[in-house]
Design an enzyme around this catalytic site. Structure first.
Site, PDB file in Angstrom:
ATOM      1  CB  ILE A 122      -0.981  -0.006   1.202  1.00 46.85           C
ATOM      2  CG1 ILE A 122      -1.975   1.156   1.084  1.00 46.85           C
ATOM      3  CG2 ILE A 122      -0.243  -0.001   2.542  1.00 46.85           C
ATOM      4  CD1 ILE A 122      -3.188   1.020   1.977  1.00 46.85           C
ATOM      5  CE  LYS A 130       6.389   0.288  -8.606  1.00 51.51           C
ATOM      6  NZ  LYS A 130       5.571   0.279  -9.819  1.00 51.51           N
ATOM      7  N   GLY A 148      -1.185  -2.716  -6.867  1.00 52.23           N
ATOM      8  CA  GLY A 148      -2.221  -1.968  -7.584  1.00 52.23           C
ATOM      9  C   GLY A 148      -1.866  -1.688  -9.027  1.00 52.23           C
ATOM     10  CD  GLN A 172       1.639   0.088 -13.228  1.00 50.21           C
ATOM     11  OE1 GLN A 172       0.576   0.255 -13.808  1.00 50.21           O
ATOM     12  NE2 GLN A 172       1.878   0.596 -12.031  1.00 50.21           N
ATOM     13  CB  CYS A 225     -12.024  12.660  13.999  1.00 48.40           C
ATOM     14  SG  CYS A 225     -10.875  11.679  14.961  1.00 48.40           S
TER      15      CYS A 225
END
Length: 485
Positions: free
Chosen positions: A184, A265, A287, A296, A456
């Site tokens: 992520i 990567k 992703g 990619q 919050c």
């Protein structure tokens, strides 16, 4: 208050053994999530549905919102259950309930029935529909595309009048598939790909490669926490942060400019594979989408995969950016992603679109792999729930208050949906709504002669944002410790 939860259709067509196992896991997941909010909630599994009951009517909206985000639920019905004696009694109960709703409307009646009765489902529809038509003068029967569909479920000696039908997110219950590790970054793609694996029944752990310092890590933690809290809070998951600044520095110094993107990567999937092996995780999730950026291409992706010791899953491989952004909006990560810088794409000015294995191997020969090993060994491992606890330690210099002073402004940093649902109102102090994902770009434009108290719902995001603002030189922030109801 009662809900009838219907399972995702793909679950229903599986063998009886598998269906029972999936339904049992889904029942447990629902119970884990709802009982954190309402301890008196009862969750009971039946053959083809799950029954949810609560005595606390004031929790209705929150329970609906929670059920809508649990993987494995296709839809659920909000029902009112009543005992009956005969078909005419069902009609009388229905008339009393829907008479006002059907005034001046077209309608039809749909009945589902279980058990032994002296009437069929079609006979019940005709009898009840005919009675409603006679007793409500302004209402008219229309079997196709009516204004209102009166839905009734009949089971043995009880009838359930369907008050509302709510859509779920579908998919498989978390825990029915094996765990995965999502890489992520805080951008659109990684958040959506994480959600897609959650929806497919995997428990998703998060691995973050920090290339941009404290602010970057805080933003990614926000996204991971948001996805976990909304869609997978039934399970404990890990958040792993690996400081990759040293790795990037080594690549910038030693690797040919055109090969940097692919090499970076490859280093990431190597590191992620080591983390996955530690926790017996078989697959890592990225992703990446075919052709979206230079690294990619099929050639480059194949070379990246060769560096991995785990299966690499790419759920977005055929999606275009518009589709991904639309999905990010649906799951509530788009605004966080907008404020997130993309570090991977800027380290190479002229990236190769068709890397050659021999050249990549040669360039990696110049790389000091002890730096990569050190980064993995020094990784920070957190239970994602510890993000709140870690924040307590990190924001020690940010005061939490429950009583406001004169010159203080309340800064409500919740999302627009939350503020619309439960607005913060104050007769004595100014309240400014500024979602947490806009603070980095908009806080500086506020009147800095005033002090701002961040608010919050659970206090996690306000503390994370207070840390971010302090890191960026703003000293006029505090955290509001009081909840609103």
């Amino acid at each position: 208050m009662k809900f009838i939860v219907k399972l995702f259709p793909e679950i229903m067509i599986k063998s009886e053994t598998v269906r029972k196992r999936f339904a049992k896991i889904l029942t447990s997941n629902i119970r884990n999530i709802l009982q954190k909010y309402d301890e008196e909630t009862a969750v009971v599994r039946h053959w083809d549905y799950i029954e949810v009951r609560s005595k606390n009517e004031e929790n209705r909206e929150e329970l609906i919102a929670l059920l809508q985000r649990i993987p494995g639920i296709h839809h659920f019905l909000e029902v009112e259950e009543k005992p009956f004696t005969d078909l005419h009694h069902i009609f009388e109960l229905t008339l009393a309930d829907v008479a006002q709703q059907l005034q001046g409307k077209t309608f039809c009646v749909r009945v589902k029935r279980k058990g032994k009765h002296k009437f069929s489902s079609i006979e019940a529809e005709r009898y009840i529909g005919g009675g409603l038509n006679q007793h409500i003068e302004s209402a008219k029967v229309r079997l196709k595309n009516p204004d209102v569909t009166v839905r009734i479920d009949i089971e043995d000696d009880k009838m359930m009048l369907v008050k509302a039908r709510h859509a779920g997110i579908g998919g498989y219950p978390i825990g029915t598939q094996e765990d995965v590790l999502s890489l992520i970054s805080g951008g659109f793609d990684s958040g959506v790909s994480s959600y897609m694996l959650i929806r497919r029944g995997s428990r998703v752990h998060y691995c973050f490669f920090n290339l941009g310092g404290v602010a970057h890590e805080i933003g990614v933690k926000q996204m991971a926490y948001h996805i976990w809290q909304r869609y997978s809070a039934s399970h404990k998951v890990r958040f792993i942060a690996i400081n990759f600044e040293g790795v990037v520095g080594e690549i910038l110094e030693k690797v040919d400019n055109g090969q940097m993107g692919v090499v970076l990567k490859r280093m990431m999937v190597r590191a992620a594979s080591k983390v996955a092996q530690r926790f017996n995780i078989e697959a890592i999730v990225t992703g990446e989408a075919l052709g979206q950026v230079s690294s990619q291409t099929l050639t480059n992706l194949r070379l990246i995969d060769e560096a991995a010791d785990a299966l690499v899953l790419r759920p977005l491989i055929t999606h275009d950016k518009e589709q991904i952004i639309a999905m990010a909006k649906e799951i509530g990560t788009d605004d966080i992603a907008k404020s997130m810088p993309e570090f991977c794409g800027v380290i190479s000015k002229n990236p190769t679109i068709k890397a050659v294995r021999e050249k990549i191997v040669t360039e990696e020969g110049y790389f000091n792999f002890e730096i990569l090993e050190s980064a993995v060994q020094n990784a920070k491992y957190l239970d994602i729930r510890q993000i709140a606890e870690e924040t307590e330690k990190e924001v020690v210099e940010v005061e939490a208050i429950s009583v406001l002073s004169e010159n203080e402004v309340i800064l409500d940093i919740r999302s627009p949906e939350e503020t619309d649902e439960n607005p913060f109102k104050s007769d004595t102090h100014e309240v400014i709504q500024m979602p947490f994902y806009k603070l980095s770009s908009q806080f500086g434009s506020l009147d800095q002669s005033k002090n701002y108290v961040l608010y919050c719902e659970r206090g996690v995001m306000s503390k994370l944002q207070a840390l971010y603002l302090k890191e960026n030189g703003f000293s006029n922030v505090r955290v509001f410790a009081k909840k609103i109801h």
